[in-house]
Design a protein around this motif. Structure first.
Motif, mmCIF file in Angstrom:
data_model
loop_
_atom_site.group_PDB
_atom_site.id
_atom_site.type_symbol
_atom_site.label_atom_id
_atom_site.label_comp_id
_atom_site.label_asym_id
_atom_site.label_seq_id
_atom_site.Cartn_x
_atom_site.Cartn_y
_atom_site.Cartn_z
ATOM 1 N N VAL A 53 0.855 -1.182 0.000
ATOM 2 C CA VAL A 53 0.000 0.000 0.000
ATOM 3 C C VAL A 53 0.893 1.235 0.000
ATOM 4 C CG1 VAL A 53 -1.779 1.269 1.243
ATOM 5 C CG2 VAL A 53 -1.773 -1.231 1.285
ATOM 6 N N SER A 54 0.606 2.182 -0.880
ATOM 7 C CA SER A 54 1.399 3.408 -0.960
ATOM 8 C C SER A 54 0.630 4.575 -0.348
ATOM 9 C CB SER A 54 1.738 3.724 -2.418
ATOM 10 O OG SER A 54 0.572 4.154 -3.114
ATOM 11 N N TRP A 55 1.347 5.676 -0.128
ATOM 12 C CA TRP A 55 0.684 6.882 0.390
ATOM 13 C C TRP A 55 -0.348 7.396 -0.606
ATOM 14 C CZ3 TRP A 55 1.178 8.057 5.306
ATOM 15 C CH2 TRP A 55 0.723 9.291 5.773
ATOM 16 N N GLY A 56 -0.044 7.259 -1.877
ATOM 17 C CA GLY A 56 -1.008 7.652 -2.904
ATOM 18 C C GLY A 56 -2.259 6.794 -2.856
ATOM 19 N N ASP A 57 -2.111 5.481 -2.554
ATOM 20 C CA ASP A 57 -3.287 4.616 -2.416
ATOM 21 C C ASP A 57 -4.207 5.127 -1.310
ATOM 22 O OD1 ASP A 57 -2.432 2.877 -4.405
ATOM 23 O OD2 ASP A 57 -1.318 1.605 -2.996
ATOM 24 N N LEU A 58 -3.598 5.573 -0.204
ATOM 25 C CA LEU A 58 -4.414 6.043 0.925
ATOM 26 C C LEU A 58 -5.239 7.267 0.545
ATOM 27 C CD1 LEU A 58 -2.042 5.629 4.024
ATOM 28 C CD2 LEU A 58 -3.815 4.100 3.176
ATOM 29 N N ARG A 59 -4.742 8.070 -0.372
ATOM 30 C CA ARG A 59 -5.509 9.239 -0.807
ATOM 31 C C ARG A 59 -6.819 8.809 -1.464
ATOM 32 N NH1 ARG A 59 -1.757 13.407 -0.386
ATOM 33 N NH2 ARG A 59 0.411 12.823 -0.834
ATOM 34 N N ARG A 60 -6.868 7.549 -1.955
ATOM 35 C CA ARG A 60 -8.065 7.074 -2.661
ATOM 36 C C ARG A 60 -8.927 6.128 -1.810
ATOM 37 N NH1 ARG A 60 -3.871 7.247 -6.361
ATOM 38 N NH2 ARG A 60 -3.259 5.089 -5.947
ATOM 39 N N TRP A 61 -8.473 5.808 -0.615
ATOM 40 C CA TRP A 61 -9.274 4.909 0.244
ATOM 41 C C TRP A 61 -10.599 5.566 0.597
ATOM 42 C CZ3 TRP A 61 -6.631 1.545 4.527
ATOM 43 C CH2 TRP A 61 -5.788 0.607 3.926
ATOM 44 N N ASN A 62 -11.667 4.764 0.565
ATOM 45 C CA ASN A 62 -13.008 5.267 0.875
ATOM 46 C C ASN A 62 -13.746 4.213 1.709
ATOM 47 O OD1 ASN A 62 -15.522 6.389 1.036
ATOM 48 N ND2 ASN A 62 -15.930 6.414 -1.169
ATOM 49 N N PRO A 63 -13.676 4.286 3.035
ATOM 50 C CA PRO A 63 -14.284 3.268 3.896
ATOM 51 C C PRO A 63 -15.793 3.135 3.737
ATOM 52 C CG PRO A 63 -12.764 4.651 5.141
ATOM 53 C CD PRO A 63 -12.956 5.303 3.809
#
Length: 578
Positions: free
Chosen positions: A2-12
């Motif tokens: 998981v990258s920092w960029g991936d976290l920008r797109r996480w949507n719980p």
């Protein structure tokens, strides 16, 4: 990964909605359970066709069990992942806001770019801001690292649930499933997520804060309930959580000591009246147990009301059972929300079982005075912490006298105190105004702690023998004011008439650095009778070594206590100079 960029797109919310939809499908499937069982062999039907139909029905039932397990597992996992992802994103947001506030940028790969000093930094503050930004850069690195570790842990756990479901082998993993309901229960258990492991025991406050911030509130509460020892003494964790965990540990530790005492007494020597090695050894062990029980009773008295419930205005920020003495830190007020926080370190002859309660009471009166200056009748804007997280020397013990001269306990305590102070700053999304208070040997401990970047904004040393472990001589060594990592002009000292400890620096020829009472750059505050600049009321004089937080029987604050309160409140213009 998981990258920092991936976290920008996480949507719980997507997973939360999926969990709710799956719950409806799961309930529909369970409702078919009796129909499935009845279809295995209809009553009165026999022969080849009936046998074939029964086999088909049985295969359908087995598939239904697998579906039930899969749906239950993914339903549970998607809900848990949504909750866990909310925590991870909270840690992500905390790091992003910290970076933005100090002019850093976190890239999609987790790399940190320094954009330089904020353009509006005043010239006379550039050095202090640069030093603070170095500490922030280090903290950001820890926060990014720990947040990504937590994210990877959540992602791996979810994959571990999804992969058997995709391949149709959820029940194989559970080894259960005699009915649809039982299969669903097995899948439910398999869908449960683990909680991200905490950093190593010796990890710094930044790593601890990042780990804690990346957990959801539900995960945090589970950890406090099931594993309070992982939370209570971890610098960087929120004060409310540390206190709740330590209160749980307090009861457990007392029970352990009582059981140990009972067992010891069962094996007591026959003739306790005789002076022999076995008796002396027994009495020494019993005495140590009683001392430790007395310390826990003292903490109980501070933290719990007459009804046995925790007092709302107290927080138990540490409970350390290691070493010879029980150690603790107690806050008046809420360290998580107070705008102004102070940390007081007592000196020689201080111990939890002896005088922690008196120190906590003294700090409460200082808090009250600071709150009045801030026109805050609720007191919520100020929190005062008494930190006895080290073992200061005690008079009457030759070994302790040696330690007083050597300063070993101060150095050991300073390392712990620095981490504690750092933890207060890093546990909060904002930056509280943090004041360090040190009395006597505790001022030495505080001074050495401030050789590190702690986030402390102001320091008040009172009754101080010195604030450095480097003897004063030629050059920079021992020039204590220049070693303190606090803004220039924010160090204060108080020396009462007749205080012999405050003159130790002269008697020992600067063993603990320059004498704070004559140090360039150290603001000398009054301890004599004076008039308050806040309300014009008279202030009382302090004399000797132990009256710095004095309030007279008539309710008059001492000048020294008033001055401490003014610094804590962030109102230095109200202080009375020597």
């Amino acid at each position: 990964m998981v990258s920092w960029g991936d976290l920008r797109r996480w949507n719980p919310s997507v997973l939360s909605n999926m969990s709710a939809a799956l719950n409806g499908k799961y309930l529909q499937l369970l409702a078919c359970s009796e129909d499935f069982e009845d279809a295995v062999m209809p009553s009165g039907w026999s022969g080849t066709a009936a046998t074939a139909a029964a086999g088909a029905s049985q295969r359908l039932i087995e598939e239904g069990k697998e579906w039930a397990a899969e749906i239950a597992a993914i339903r549970r996992a998607s809900g848990d992942v949504a909750d866990a992802a909310t925590g991870v994103l909270a840690g992500f947001k905390e790091a992003e806001e910290l970076a933005r506030a100090h002019n850093f940028l976190i890239g999609d790969d987790g790399g940190i770019t320094d954009r330089g000093l904020p353009p509006d930094t005043p010239e006379d503050q550039r050095e202090d801001v640069e030093r603070e930004r170095k500490a922030v850069a280090s903290e950001l690195g820890e926060r990014v690292k720990q947040t990504l570790l937590s994210a990877e842990d959540v992602d791996n756990d979810f994959c571990a649930v999804l992969e058997p479901a995709i391949s149709g082998h959820t029940l194989d993993a559970s080894g259960e499933g005699t009915s649809l309901a039982a299969a669903g229960n097995a899948g439910e258990a398999l869908g449960s997520l683990s909680i991200s492991s905490p950093p190593a025991v010796d990890a710094g406050p930044a790593a601890n804060a990042a780990w804690w911030d990346s957990l959801s509130k539900q995960q945090q509460e589970r950890l406090i309930k099931d594993h309070p020892g992982l939370v209570g003494n971890r610098d960087g964790v929120a004060a409310w959580a540390r206190s709740k965990a330590n209160l749980a540990l307090l009861a457990d530790e007392k029970q352990k000591l009582l059981e140990e005492r009972t067992e010891l007494m069962r094996h007591a020597p026959d003739d306790l009246g005789r002076d022999r090695p076995l008796v002396r050894d027994y009495q020494e062990k019993l005495g140590k147990l009683d001392e430790r029980l007395g310390a826990l009773d003292k903490i109980n008295g501070i933290m719990l009301g007459p009804d046995g419930k925790p007092k709302a205005d107290k927080q138990l920020l540490s409970l350390d059972m290691t070493g010879d003495k029980v150690k603790a830190a107690v806050a008046n007020g809420d360290v998580d929300i107070a705008k102004h926080v102070s940390v007081f370190t007592p000196g020689m002859n201080s111990a939890v079982e002896k005088n922690l309660d008196g120190y906590v009471n003294d700090m409460q009166t200082v808090r009250d005075s600071a709150s009045r200056m801030l026109n805050d009748p609720t007191g919520q804007s100020v929190a005062t912490v008494t930190w006895l997280g080290y073992e200061p020397p005690a008079t009457g013990n030759l070994g302790d006298y040696v330690d007083v001269i050597g300063g070993g306990a101060a150095r050991d305590g300073a390392e712990k105190l620095a981490r504690f102070d750092q933890g207060i700053n890093m546990s909060r999304p904002d930056d509280p105004h943090l004041t360090a208070l040190g009395h006597s040997y505790g001022s030495l401990t505080t001074g050495i702690a401030l050789h590190s970047d702690t986030g402390v904004d102001d320091a008040v040393f009172f009754g101080s023998p010195g604030i450095s472990d480097q003897p004063y001589g030629d050059g920079i060594a021992g020039r204590s004011i220049e070693q303190l990592h606090i803004p220039e002009g924010h160090a204060y000292t108080l020396e009462a008439d007749g205080d012999p400890v405050a003159d130790v620096g002269n008697l020992t020829h600067g063993r603990f650095g320059e004498d704070p009472g004559s140090m360039d750059g150290m603001k000398q505050l009054a301890t004599h009778e004076a008039t308050s600049k806040f309300d014009g009321l008279p202030l009382a004089a302090s004399t000797g070594h132990s009256e710095y937080t004095l309030t007279t029987p008539e309710g008059t604050d001492s000048t020294s206590k008033y001055n401490m309160a003014a610094v804590i409140a962030g109102l230095p213009d109200l202080t009375v100079s020597k």
